[in-house]
Design an enzyme around this catalytic site. Structure first.
Site, mmCIF file in Angstrom:
data_model
loop_
_atom_site.group_PDB
_atom_site.id
_atom_site.type_symbol
_atom_site.label_atom_id
_atom_site.label_comp_id
_atom_site.label_asym_id
_atom_site.label_seq_id
_atom_site.Cartn_x
_atom_site.Cartn_y
_atom_site.Cartn_z
ATOM 1 N N SER A 1 -16.712 -3.211 41.048
ATOM 2 C CA SER A 1 -16.957 -2.547 40.687
ATOM 3 C C SER A 1 -17.624 -2.091 42.152
ATOM 4 O O SER A 1 -18.069 -2.856 42.959
ATOM 5 C CB SER A 1 -18.292 -2.523 39.656
ATOM 6 N N HIS B 1 -20.571 -3.629 31.384
ATOM 7 C CA HIS B 1 -21.244 -3.066 32.978
ATOM 8 C C HIS B 1 -20.856 -1.487 33.244
ATOM 9 O O HIS B 1 -21.465 -0.688 33.018
ATOM 10 C CB HIS B 1 -20.522 -3.399 33.796
ATOM 11 N N ASN B 2 -18.985 -0.903 32.235
ATOM 12 C CA ASN B 2 -18.696 0.523 32.560
ATOM 13 C C ASN B 2 -19.995 1.398 30.879
ATOM 14 O O ASN B 2 -19.697 1.919 31.191
ATOM 15 C CB ASN B 2 -17.271 0.814 31.757
ATOM 16 N N GLU C 1 -23.022 1.865 31.887
ATOM 17 C CA GLU C 1 -22.854 3.093 33.503
ATOM 18 C C GLU C 1 -22.952 4.678 32.772
ATOM 19 O O GLU C 1 -23.598 4.980 33.609
ATOM 20 C CB GLU C 1 -21.788 2.772 33.807
HETATM 21 C C1 6PG Z 1 -16.855 0.745 38.891
HETATM 22 C C2 6PG Z 1 -16.473 2.401 37.224
HETATM 23 C C3 6PG Z 1 -15.265 2.933 37.842
HETATM 24 C C4 6PG Z 1 -14.955 3.939 37.358
HETATM 25 C C5 6PG Z 1 -14.997 4.040 35.630
HETATM 26 C C6 6PG Z 1 -14.956 5.489 35.331
HETATM 27 O O1 6PG Z 1 -18.017 0.085 37.978
HETATM 28 O O2 6PG Z 1 -16.849 1.207 39.548
HETATM 29 O O3 6PG Z 1 -17.003 1.769 36.680
HETATM 30 O O4 6PG Z 1 -14.769 1.502 37.280
HETATM 31 O O5 6PG Z 1 -15.994 4.714 37.530
HETATM 32 O O6 6PG Z 1 -13.156 3.362 35.013
HETATM 33 O O7 6PG Z 1 -15.137 5.821 34.273
HETATM 34 P P1 6PG Z 1 -15.300 7.112 33.783
HETATM 35 O O8 6PG Z 1 -13.579 7.907 33.854
HETATM 36 O O9 6PG Z 1 -14.294 6.732 32.146
HETATM 37 O O10 6PG Z 1 -16.331 7.199 33.599
#
Ligand code: 6PG
Length: 489
Positions: free
Chosen positions: A130, A193-194, A197
């Protein structure tokens, strides 16, 4: 350049290229490979020129260029492409060689691939990476899982390239990279984590909507609010970039953010988090609502049409703006605490289900730097799990309990104001509903059980009898005495 590379990397999209450059900058020699060779040539002649990076024109030359045990990292689109590359690599690899998948892979795929590759005498790592483009280059957060035997063999590379944070005494530098657990554990933790997010982003968006629509603040005023919030417990990467977004002007001098269409995209990791929570019976309400918020945003035409025919309340606010903004800050903080408490519950339930030994404090530390949800707040979560590694719910620890308790008056006022003014705040409100449910000793589920038993003889337990004894009542006098079997999914 060393005669053999330390690691090979497949997939020269933005993350792949930056990870290679990061590895090289830490003293590792890397072989770069991409399905279309022109990308390799362009990279070798461009950003990789003069560095300890070699290009490969086939999977065979990629594998032959590597020191043993060979390490090949895949940075390709999650899904079929990963399986395809694994199949192409297998014939060239020897026992003990390692394949590492660094994409946003759904964790069941990593469970399956670990088993498959181990059955062939190979080692497998599924890792969350990430931090986006900048993180990949300067230090991402890296959450690894898979074949445990592979960890000592790759530890140096990944801990060298990861983000670093100071330890609790502010001294020693600790890498935001660690072994998470067997099989798909690394990708599971990245998925959560996501999900978190998604929740953090939606909470910020709801705060923006209230400031804009209810208080009537403009982009510059909102920018100042976020800049201030970033000096408080909300100090985080996402608040920081939000502050910058509000300061960014389009060519005509107007704030760019207001010209962006209000339809959110998503690549699936938030949805997987919600689906997994439903599968495991975990009330992960805030993240689920943040996914649905993206879904409703995507129905732009329907919303526009509905806005013309369905009316709501007039916007009315005659309170103190500064006081409301402080209440809003507290509401975002309290809801964020609920979200992390829910995310951690999901990891705890998954650990039971999949027999993973997750180090919860260590996960907070890995998220403390480098990744998208990095924040000061994660240091508090680390402290909570260090104090009690078996902690059931973050809301029960002194710091988080006190913070939510002292924020709840403001939080309730914000939710009330939003509801009265007809502003959708799915995450701020569902987190409050969860919080109220969680702290309520007796919920109305007694009635629900009565209803289930009334129409389907599904049985119930009684408050005046020991747990585990089930009863059925013939509520109407018409039904028989037979009850249905008692089981829970
Ligand atoms: C990270 C982000 C990365 C990405 C997501 C965006 O940890 O660096 O989470 O993995 O930005 O996949 O996800 P969406 O396109 O579903 O918002």
């Amino acid at each position: 350049m060393k005669s053999k590379s330390d690691i090979g990397l497949v997939g020269l999209a933005v993350m792949g290229e930056n990870l290679i450059l990061n590895m090289e900058s830490k003293g590792f020699t890397v072989t770069a490979y991409n399905r279309s060779y022109s990308k390799v040539e362009k990279f070798i002649e461009g950003r990789a020129k003069g560095k300890n990076i070699r290009g490969a024109d086939s999977v065979k030359t990629l594998v032959e260029s590597l020191a043993t045990p060979r390490k090949v990292m895949l940075m390709v689109k999650a899904g079929q492409a990963v399986d395809d590359f694994i199949e192409q690599l297998i014939p060239f690899l020897d026992q003990g060689d390692i394949i590492i998948d660094g994409g946003n892979t759904h964790f069941p795929d990593s469970n399956r691939r670990t088993e498959y590759l181990e059955s062939k005498g190979l080692l497998y790592i599924g890792t969350g990476v990430s931090g986006g483009e900048e993180g990949a280059l300067k230090g991402p957060s890296i959450m690894l899982g898979g074949s445990k035997k592979a960890w000592p063999l790759v530890k140096d590379i990944f801990q060298s390239i990861s983000a670093k944070v100071a330890d609790e005494n502010g001294n020693e530098v600790v890498p935001c990279c660690d072994w998470v657990g067997d099989a798909g554990a690394g990708h599971f933790v990245k998925m959560v984590h996501n999900g978190i997010e998604y929740g953090d982003m939606q909470l910020i968006c709801e705060a923006y909507q209230l400031m804009k629509v209810v208080l009537g603040l403009n982009a510059d005023e909102i920018q100042k609010v976020f800049a201030h919030w970033n000096t408080t417990e909300l100090d985080s990467y996402l608040i920081d970039i939000t502050k910058d977004i509000f300061a960014f002007k389009d060519e005509d001098g107007e704030p760019l953010v207001e010209k962006i269409l209000d339809t959110a995209g998503q690549k699936g990791t938030g949805k997987w988090t919600g689906v997994t929570a439903l599968d495991l019976g975990v009330p992960l309400t805030l993240i689920a609502d943040s996914v649905f918020a993206r879904c409703i945003s995507a129905k732009k035409e329907q919303r526009v049409a509905a806005s013309k025919v369905i009316s709501g309340p007039e916007i009315h606010f005659d309170g103190d703006k500064a006081e409301f903004i402080e209440n809003l800050r507290q509401a975002v903080l309290a809801a964020k605490i609920v979200s992390y408490a829910q995310g951690y519950m999901l990891m705890q339930e998954a650990a039971k289900e999949f027999n993973w030994e997750l180090n919860y404090g260590g996960i907070a530390l890995m998220w403390r730097g480098g990744c998208i949800i990095r924040s000061a707040f994660l240091g508090k979560i680390k402290e909570a799990y260090d104090a009690d590694p078996k902690l059931e719910n973050l809301l029960l620890t002194p710091y988080f309990k006190d913070t939510v308790e002292s924020s709840q008056a403001g939080w309730r006022k914000v939710v009330g104001t939003a509801v009265t003014n007809g502003i959708a705040i799915p995450c701020l409100s569902s987190a409050l509903t969860y919080f109220d449910g969680f702290r309520t000793a007796r919920l109305p589920a007694n009635l629900l059980q009565a209803q289930r038993d009334y129409f389907g003889a599904h049985t119930y337990e009684r408050t005046d009898k020991p747990r585990g004894e089930f009863f059925h009542t013939n509520w109407t006098g018409r039904g028989g005495d037979t009850s249905s079997t008692t089981y829970d999914v």
